[in-house]
Each structure stands twice: as C-alpha cells, then as structure tokens.
Scaffold this motif. Structure first.
Motif, PDB file in Angstrom:
ATOM      1  N   PHE A   1      14.213   5.075   4.166  1.00  0.00           N
ATOM      2  CA  PHE A   1      13.727   5.201   2.798  1.00  0.00           C
ATOM      3  C   PHE A   1      12.256   4.774   2.712  1.00  0.00           C
ATOM      4  O   PHE A   1      11.779   3.961   3.508  1.00  0.00           O
ATOM      5  CB  PHE A   1      14.530   4.315   1.835  1.00  0.00           C
ATOM      6  CG  PHE A   1      15.990   4.651   1.755  1.00  0.00           C
ATOM      7  CD1 PHE A   1      16.425   5.965   1.771  1.00  0.00           C
ATOM      8  CD2 PHE A   1      16.949   3.640   1.649  1.00  0.00           C
ATOM      9  CE1 PHE A   1      17.774   6.272   1.694  1.00  0.00           C
ATOM     10  CE2 PHE A   1      18.300   3.942   1.577  1.00  0.00           C
ATOM     11  CZ  PHE A   1      18.714   5.262   1.594  1.00  0.00           C
ATOM     12  N   GLY A   2      11.577   5.303   1.693  1.00  0.00           N
ATOM     13  CA  GLY A   2      10.254   4.814   1.305  1.00  0.00           C
ATOM     14  C   GLY A   2       9.263   4.710   2.439  1.00  0.00           C
ATOM     15  O   GLY A   2       9.020   5.655   3.199  1.00  0.00           O
ATOM     16  N   GLU A   3       8.667   3.523   2.560  1.00  0.00           N
ATOM     17  CA  GLU A   3       7.576   3.335   3.519  1.00  0.00           C
ATOM     18  C   GLU A   3       8.055   3.321   4.967  1.00  0.00           C
ATOM     19  O   GLU A   3       7.250   3.530   5.875  1.00  0.00           O
ATOM     20  CB  GLU A   3       6.824   2.043   3.189  1.00  0.00           C
ATOM     21  CG  GLU A   3       6.018   2.158   1.911  1.00  0.00           C
ATOM     22  CD  GLU A   3       5.439   0.830   1.448  1.00  0.00           C
ATOM     23  OE1 GLU A   3       4.331   0.848   0.876  1.00  0.00           O
ATOM     24  OE2 GLU A   3       6.092  -0.211   1.653  1.00  0.00           O
ATOM     25  N   LEU A   4       9.341   3.112   5.217  1.00  0.00           N
ATOM     26  CA  LEU A   4       9.853   3.234   6.578  1.00  0.00           C
ATOM     27  C   LEU A   4       9.852   4.701   6.996  1.00  0.00           C
ATOM     28  O   LEU A   4       9.498   5.032   8.141  1.00  0.00           O
ATOM     29  CB  LEU A   4      11.264   2.659   6.683  1.00  0.00           C
ATOM     30  CG  LEU A   4      11.855   2.611   8.104  1.00  0.00           C
ATOM     31  CD1 LEU A   4      10.993   1.765   9.027  1.00  0.00           C
ATOM     32  CD2 LEU A   4      13.284   2.067   8.070  1.00  0.00           C
ATOM     33  N   ALA A   5      10.210   5.592   6.069  1.00  0.00           N
ATOM     34  CA  ALA A   5      10.123   7.024   6.348  1.00  0.00           C
ATOM     35  C   ALA A   5       8.664   7.451   6.528  1.00  0.00           C
ATOM     36  O   ALA A   5       8.349   8.292   7.374  1.00  0.00           O
ATOM     37  CB  ALA A   5      10.771   7.827   5.216  1.00  0.00           C
ATOM     38  N   GLU A   6       7.770   6.845   5.746  1.00  0.00           N
ATOM     39  CA  GLU A   6       6.341   7.131   5.907  1.00  0.00           C
ATOM     40  C   GLU A   6       5.843   6.652   7.271  1.00  0.00           C
ATOM     41  O   GLU A   6       5.024   7.318   7.917  1.00  0.00           O
ATOM     42  CB  GLU A   6       5.532   6.444   4.800  1.00  0.00           C
ATOM     43  CG  GLU A   6       5.743   7.014   3.413  1.00  0.00           C
ATOM     44  CD  GLU A   6       4.886   6.292   2.380  1.00  0.00           C
ATOM     45  OE1 GLU A   6       3.702   6.036   2.679  1.00  0.00           O
ATOM     46  OE2 GLU A   6       5.409   5.971   1.296  1.00  0.00           O
ATOM     47  N   LEU A   7       6.342   5.500   7.708  1.00  0.00           N
ATOM     48  CA  LEU A   7       5.924   4.961   9.005  1.00  0.00           C
ATOM     49  C   LEU A   7       6.395   5.867  10.143  1.00  0.00           C
ATOM     50  O   LEU A   7       5.699   6.027  11.147  1.00  0.00           O
ATOM     51  CB  LEU A   7       6.469   3.539   9.182  1.00  0.00           C
ATOM     52  CG  LEU A   7       6.013   2.785  10.438  1.00  0.00           C
ATOM     53  CD1 LEU A   7       4.490   2.667  10.487  1.00  0.00           C
ATOM     54  CD2 LEU A   7       6.653   1.397  10.498  1.00  0.00           C
TER      55      LEU A   7
ATOM     56  N   ILE B   1       1.224  -3.452   9.205  1.00  0.00           N
ATOM     57  CA  ILE B   1       1.087  -2.171   9.880  1.00  0.00           C
ATOM     58  C   ILE B   1      -0.077  -2.243  10.864  1.00  0.00           C
ATOM     59  O   ILE B   1      -1.185  -2.620  10.481  1.00  0.00           O
ATOM     60  CB  ILE B   1       0.842  -1.031   8.864  1.00  0.00           C
ATOM     61  CG1 ILE B   1       2.020  -0.939   7.887  1.00  0.00           C
ATOM     62  CG2 ILE B   1       0.623   0.297   9.578  1.00  0.00           C
ATOM     63  CD1 ILE B   1       1.811   0.059   6.777  1.00  0.00           C
ATOM     64  N   PRO B   2       0.143  -1.929  12.139  1.00  0.00           N
ATOM     65  CA  PRO B   2      -0.951  -1.957  13.115  1.00  0.00           C
ATOM     66  C   PRO B   2      -2.143  -1.115  12.652  1.00  0.00           C
ATOM     67  O   PRO B   2      -1.974  -0.058  12.026  1.00  0.00           O
ATOM     68  CB  PRO B   2      -0.314  -1.359  14.378  1.00  0.00           C
ATOM     69  CG  PRO B   2       1.145  -1.663  14.239  1.00  0.00           C
ATOM     70  CD  PRO B   2       1.425  -1.561  12.771  1.00  0.00           C
ATOM     71  N   LEU B   3      -3.328  -1.569  12.969  1.00  0.00           N
ATOM     72  CA  LEU B   3      -4.558  -0.950  12.492  1.00  0.00           C
ATOM     73  C   LEU B   3      -4.638   0.532  12.859  1.00  0.00           C
ATOM     74  O   LEU B   3      -5.070   1.362  12.049  1.00  0.00           O
ATOM     75  CB  LEU B   3      -5.764  -1.701  13.076  1.00  0.00           C
ATOM     76  CG  LEU B   3      -7.142  -1.302  12.542  1.00  0.00           C
ATOM     77  CD1 LEU B   3      -7.241  -1.600  11.053  1.00  0.00           C
ATOM     78  CD2 LEU B   3      -8.248  -2.045  13.309  1.00  0.00           C
ATOM     79  N   VAL B   4      -4.185   0.896  14.075  1.00  0.00           N
ATOM     80  CA  VAL B   4      -4.314   2.293  14.517  1.00  0.00           C
ATOM     81  C   VAL B   4      -3.396   3.240  13.744  1.00  0.00           C
ATOM     82  O   VAL B   4      -3.625   4.453  13.733  1.00  0.00           O
ATOM     83  CB  VAL B   4      -4.024   2.432  16.032  1.00  0.00           C
ATOM     84  CG1 VAL B   4      -5.093   1.737  16.854  1.00  0.00           C
ATOM     85  CG2 VAL B   4      -2.632   1.914  16.376  1.00  0.00           C
ATOM     86  N   LEU B   5      -2.359   2.697  13.094  1.00  0.00           N
ATOM     87  CA  LEU B   5      -1.449   3.531  12.317  1.00  0.00           C
ATOM     88  C   LEU B   5      -1.880   3.691  10.861  1.00  0.00           C
ATOM     89  O   LEU B   5      -1.453   4.626  10.182  1.00  0.00           O
ATOM     90  CB  LEU B   5      -0.031   2.963  12.359  1.00  0.00           C
ATOM     91  CG  LEU B   5       0.708   2.993  13.691  1.00  0.00           C
ATOM     92  CD1 LEU B   5       2.104   2.392  13.539  1.00  0.00           C
ATOM     93  CD2 LEU B   5       0.806   4.410  14.241  1.00  0.00           C
ATOM     94  N   GLN B   6      -2.717   2.802  10.391  1.00  0.00           N
ATOM     95  CA  GLN B   6      -3.081   2.804   8.973  1.00  0.00           C
ATOM     96  C   GLN B   6      -3.720   4.102   8.483  1.00  0.00           C
ATOM     97  O   GLN B   6      -3.420   4.563   7.375  1.00  0.00           O
ATOM     98  CB  GLN B   6      -3.978   1.599   8.670  1.00  0.00           C
ATOM     99  CG  GLN B   6      -3.242   0.273   8.776  1.00  0.00           C
ATOM    100  CD  GLN B   6      -4.138  -0.938   8.557  1.00  0.00           C
ATOM    101  OE1 GLN B   6      -5.258  -0.819   8.032  1.00  0.00           O
ATOM    102  NE2 GLN B   6      -3.659  -2.108   8.962  1.00  0.00           N
TER     103      GLN B   6
END
Length: 425
Positions: free
Chosen positions: A152-158, A395-400
C-alpha cells in the motif's frame, strides 16, 4: 518468431535465424565429453557434489547401444531420442576452483558496515509494515491465496522507485531493455535447465483443458530472454550482448524454514533480470562484471552485504559458477539472499541453438544471468536497515529522485485498515 526477430534486430546486427519448427529437435549436447569413459568418474563426482539428478552409467549404456545400432534401423531414432533425454538431465560442469569448496560458500568480501541501532531493537519487516499500514499478507483467499501480498501507499511507491532506479542504472551500462512474456513452453524452460511436471518442480503449469497444452508460468525473465534468442546466429563482433527485463516471477516452491517466513519466499513477485550472451572466452569476465554491477546497485542503498562464491551443491543444473549476495536484515537478525549471478557456459545455448560466428566457424555462445533487483527481499532489507525509532523509514538518497524526492516513509493513512467479514452463502 518473426516478431522476436524484428525486436532483436535492433540489438544484434547480422543475425541469422533458423527454422524452429523441426519435427524432431535434439539439442547438441557435448556428447564427446559426456560419453567419453575417461570422464565418467569426474561426471559421477560432479552429479554427487551438486546433489543433482542424472545417471551417467545409464547414458553410457544407451550410447553404446546406439553405436551398435545401424542408423537405418527403426529403433535407432528412438534410442537416440532417449539418449539425449538422459543427457539433458546431467548438470553442467563445475568451475575448477568451486570444486574445492565443501558445503560452505567462500566469502569474497563484505560491503558496507552493519547499522548501529544503539539501544533500539530493530523491528522485523512484517512488524514495520503492520505499524505503518503498508502491507497485507493474510486472509487473501478471495484473491490469490497464501504466500502473496498487497503493498500500500509509499511501500508500493518504493517498489516502483527501485525498479526505475535499477533500469536507469542498467541503461547507462548499455543493457538493452526487453519486455518479455510470462507464459512459456516446456522446451524453453527445460532448455534453460528447469524441471517441469516432477515432484521437484518450481514451475506452475496451466490447465491444458482450459488453455491448451504445454504452457507454463515463467519463474524468471532469464527464460524468456533465452527463448527470444533460440535458433539465432550472432556475429562475434556483436558480442557480448547485454539484455535486461522487468517481469513478474512465479514460483510454486514453498518453505517452512523459519528464516524464510513472511514475504521472504513468495509465489509471485517482480524482478529486474540481467542476461548476457558472450563468446566462450568472454564469459568468465562477464560473470565478474555482472557481480560488480549488482554490488554497484546495492551498495548505495546502505545495505550491509556478503558476496559469496557458492559451493557445488548450490549451483543447480545449468550453472558453471554462481555468486550470491546476502544482505543483513537486522529485524530478522540474519542474512538473506537478495541476488545471484551465474555463468551457464554453453549449457543453455546448446539446448537452444544459440551460436556465434567469426566468419569462418560457428560456435555455441555462453549465457549468463544475474538478479538486478528482486523486490520483496530488497524491501525487507531496506525497511529493516533504514527503520527509525521514531516510526518512519528513511529513504536512501539514490532512490529519492525516483519517489518524488521523498526523504522518508511514514504511516499510511490513505488506505484504511481492512476489516474482513465472512460472505453470505
């Protein structure tokens, strides 16, 4: 096949395609090696150490019978077909260095240090996602059964951010992106070294009464990419060929091992796969390149990892050598495999008829594969490593850049917690 040829022509110039509809196709397995009695002891030891299937004694008996049978005899074709069926079940050779390993893998090196949580006891992935309302794994009978999940939500976004990050990095490394099918025939699966319709299979088969015969769900994009190249001839100057694909992976396997609880081992998940085709001289270095590529992808994510050279019994049938990368999962207080890469030498290309030419002589290519990102285990490692005692996930910088510049994941309030009720009959 025509569609596949048109797609691949962008990547492989001067490719030549063969007829793939022959009535009786027998793979060109290296009979000079397997049927030479001087190699029998080595092959027996290889089967034993790899804990694989295959019976070299039976192969030799059938080979001798074939040699004594005139090719004009009606039984000749049947004997030959059975011989090659037995040959196909034998594992690939094993790298000489790997042969010296016993039960345990050799640790090549470690990457990054373990995160120090101080007095805080890190939570497990399932506890984190429950507190933040990010995932649902239970009571899924109305949809997909057990060993599945909803993000859900931001986990799906991640999840999407990880895929985009990975593909972006692979494109910079000149991998060619291919969109692949998830339904394949048995010939492709078996040619890649997978067992089907046995008690050891990991492959889902589709009901032939409903969907037609000989259809299976793919366990990894490696198989689809290999199948795309079936019956192809490549110019030596166009190798190595590097392909990548994002796909859903379907695995029938289950596990009752405590370390593999939760979403560590599931029936379906998303994965980014790397696949390479090389000459025989290039494959050793290509395996090292795939390993370095995996390390370069995972290291900026801040994960503590061990890079392992795997022992014979962990190789499976197709691999000549295999590296695994295990990430430290602090909530589980254990390492978990997040990636692997394998050199299959000519094991798959002989079965799929993938060759290269220098203009004078045709030879079988070598094929390699590597996991660039397997979503569920990567998310376990990320959330457990980057959890904050205040109740959020950094959230790791490279993923932001791939998640709208968000710096952390908080509690999900957009999807209400679901209360399930029994349906009326």
């Amino acid at each position: 096949m025509i569609k596949s040829c048109l797609i691949l022509q962008r990547f492989v110039k001067k490719s030549k395609w063969f007829n793939s509809y022959s009535t009786c196709y027998l793979p060109d397995i290296d009979i000079n090696y397997y049927c030479d009695v001087k190699n029998t002891s080595e092959i027996k030891q290889n089967i034993h150490s790899r804990k694989g299937v295959g019976d070299i004694t039976k192969v030799l008996k059938m080979y001798n019978l074939l040699m004594m049978t005139p090719n004009s005899d009606q039984a000749y074709d049947s004997i030959k077909e059975n011989l090659y069926k037995e040959l196909a079940s034998l594992p690939n050779r094993t790298h000489p260095l790997v042969k010296t390993y016993e039960e345990n893998p050799y640790i090549i090196h470690e990457v990054n240090k373990k995160k120090n949580f101080g007095d805080y006891k890190p939570l497990e992935f399932s506890e984190i996602t429950q507190q933040l309302n990010l995932m649902r794994v239970d009571k899924l009978g109305n949809t997909c059964g057990n060993k599945s999940y909803y993000y859900f939500g931001e986990l799906a976004e991640l999840e999407e951010a990880l895929i985009k990050y990975t593909i972006s990095a692979l494109l910079k490394e000149n991998f060619k992106l291919v969109s692949v099918p998830d339904i394949l025939s048995s010939n492709v699966l078996q040619s890649c070294g997978m067992m089907i319709n046995t008690d050891r299979t990991q492959i889902y088969s589709l009901d032939p009464a409903l969907h037609g015969p000989d259809l299976y769900l793919s366990g990894t994009a490696e198989m689809s990419l290999a199948g795309l190249l079936k019956n192809s001839l490549h110019d030596k100057t166009d190798l190595p060929l590097k392909l990548a694909a994002v796909s859903r992976c379907y695995r029938a396997e289950t596990s009752n091992v405590v370390e593999e609880r939760g979403t560590y081992r599931v029936h379906q998940f998303t994965k980014v796969e790397m696949f390479a085709v090389t000459t025989s001289e290039q494959s050793d270095e290509m395996l090292e390149y795939l390993r370095r590529t995996e390390e370069s992808l995972f290291s900026p994510l801040g994960l503590h990892m061990k890079v392992l050279d795997m022992p014979p019994h962990e190789l499976g049938a197709p691999a000549y050598r295999k590296y695994d990368i295990e990430a430290w999962m602090p909530g589980r207080n254990n390492y978990g495999e997040i990636s692997s890469c394998s050199n299959c030498t000519d094991y798959q290309s002989r079965r799929l008829n993938i060759k290269y030419s220098d203009g004078n002589i045709e030879q079988y290519t070598h094929t390699l594969n590597g996991t660039a990102c397997a979503i569920p285990r990567m998310l376990i490692a990320l959330l457990e490593t980057h959890q904050d005692p205040k109740g959020r996930i950094d959230i790791p910088l490279v993923l932001q850049p791939f998640i709208n510049a968000k710096q952390f994941i908080g509690k999900n309030s957009n999807v209400p917690k679901l209360k399930l009720s029994k349906g009326k009959k």
